[in-house]
Design an enzyme around this catalytic site. Structure first.
Site, PDB file in Angstrom:
ATOM      1  N   SER A 142       1.126  -1.227   0.003  1.00  0.00           N
ATOM      2  CA  SER A 142       0.158  -0.044   0.095  1.00  0.00           C
ATOM      3  C   SER A 142       0.713   1.276   0.077  1.00  0.00           C
ATOM      4  O   SER A 142       2.007   1.586   0.222  1.00  0.00           O
ATOM      5  CB  SER A 142      -0.714   0.026   1.482  1.00  0.00           C
ATOM      6  OG  SER A 142      -1.636   1.203   1.583  1.00  0.00           O
ATOM      7  N   TYR A 155      -1.996  -0.986  10.331  1.00  0.00           N
ATOM      8  CA  TYR A 155      -1.721  -1.364   8.681  1.00  0.00           C
ATOM      9  C   TYR A 155      -0.915  -0.942   8.426  1.00  0.00           C
ATOM     10  O   TYR A 155      -0.402  -1.170   7.852  1.00  0.00           O
ATOM     11  CB  TYR A 155      -3.113  -0.581   8.763  1.00  0.00           C
ATOM     12  CG  TYR A 155      -3.209  -0.397   6.911  1.00  0.00           C
ATOM     13  CD1 TYR A 155      -4.058  -2.512   6.485  1.00  0.00           C
ATOM     14  CD2 TYR A 155      -3.156  -0.252   6.456  1.00  0.00           C
ATOM     15  CE1 TYR A 155      -4.501  -1.734   5.572  1.00  0.00           C
ATOM     16  CE2 TYR A 155      -3.178  -0.200   5.134  1.00  0.00           C
ATOM     17  CZ  TYR A 155      -3.856  -1.100   4.084  1.00  0.00           C
ATOM     18  OH  TYR A 155      -4.398  -1.459   2.735  1.00  0.00           O
TER      19      TYR A 155
END
Ligand code: NAD
Length: 260
Positions: A142, A155
């Site tokens: 990401s 995350y």
């Protein structure tokens, strides 16, 4: 790619994983789908891909937080297809909360699903790829694997870890015909992002519309969400022989987010 390849795409019942699985099927690859959801809908997806593209498509409901389930999925795919050439580690979850309120069980789940599952699939599939001298491992990291945002500690930690894992494994197998790369999307409008909009609004004390405009797309200079189709095409490129010299890298697809 001369003969049909076989691929596992984790977390492919929805969103980006499904977009990638569709691109691989279109290229003629047999697939092991994985993920959760309504079983009837998943069967429609599975049968639809098989019929549309004339490939074999299997489904495993293996929970990517459970190493034994991951092993069973890999064994099932190898037994059915003989070998796995392409591994896309895509399954992922998110939780948005200030770190001092972050539920420890959510931390553990995010690390297990977003990071450790890629370790397990990789360690299980790498021996076969090395033995055959060809393999592609693509890890969905990401923009949050490269930069951080507040309230996403687990995350961001997991995605930074995915990029570290990618680099390390790429170096281990650099001479074996196996490439290992990370793809780093910015925001893609999938259920994962839709679900975090209310929590982000709450954590920041703003409206959901303000989250879309002032938090999500604010990060992306293009002011456009990345699409699952674009990600599918990028993964296809990384699977091709023309990408044989691309390994250990992170391909940003974030509308310029991390250029800032
Ligand atoms: P999504 O919620 O649409 O899909 C996630 C998939 O993972 C689903 O198929 C779900 O069933 C599966 N999954 C969740 N928990 C699982 C578990 N324990 N075991 C097996 N499968 C499980 O999410 P998405 O947006 O498509 O995200 C896919 C990947 O892309 C994730 O790794 C995510 O972090 C990453 N990503 C997404 C975005 C974005 O903006 N959507 C941006 C950057 C990176």
């Amino acid at each position: 790619m001369t003969q049909p390849k076989n691929a596992i795409v984790t977390g492919s019942t929805s969103g980006i994983g499904l977009g990638i699985a569709t691109a691989l099927a279109r290229q003629g690859m047999n697939l092991m789908l994985n993920g959760f959801g309504d079983l009837q809908e998943i069967e429609q997806i599975r049968a639809g891909l098989a019929e549309t593209y004339g490939v074999h498509v299997l489904y495993s409901d293996a929970d990517m937080s459970k190493p034994a389930a991951i092993e069973a999925m890999v064994e099932q795919a190898q037994a059915a297809f003989g070998q796995i050439d392409v591994l896309v580690n895509n399954a992922g979850i998110q939780h948005v909360s200030p770190v001092e309120d972050f539920p420890p069980e959510k931390w553990d789940a995010i690390l297990a699903i977003n990071l450790s599952s890629a370790f397990h699939t990789t360690r299980l599939l790498l021996p076969g790829m090395k033995a055959r001298g060809w393999g592609r491992i693509i890890n969905l990291a990401s923009a949050h694997g490269l930069v951080a945002s507040p309230y996403k500690s687990a995350y961001v930690a997991a995605k930074h870890g995915v990029i570290g894992l990618t680099k390390s494994v790429a170096l281990e197998v650099a001479e074996e015909g196996v490439t290992v790369n990370a793809v780093c999307p910015g925001y893609v409008l999938t259920p994962l992002v839709e679900k975090q909009i209310p929590d982000t609004a709450k954590a920041r004390g703003i409206s959901e519309e303000e989250v879309r405009r002032d938090v999500l797309l604010k990060a992306q200079p293009t002011k456009k969400f990345v699409t699952v189709e674009q990600l599918g095409e990028a993964v296809l490129f990384l699977c091709g022989d023309s990408a044989a010299s691309i390994t250990g890298t992170s391909l940003s697809m974030d509308g310029g987010w991390t250029a800032q």
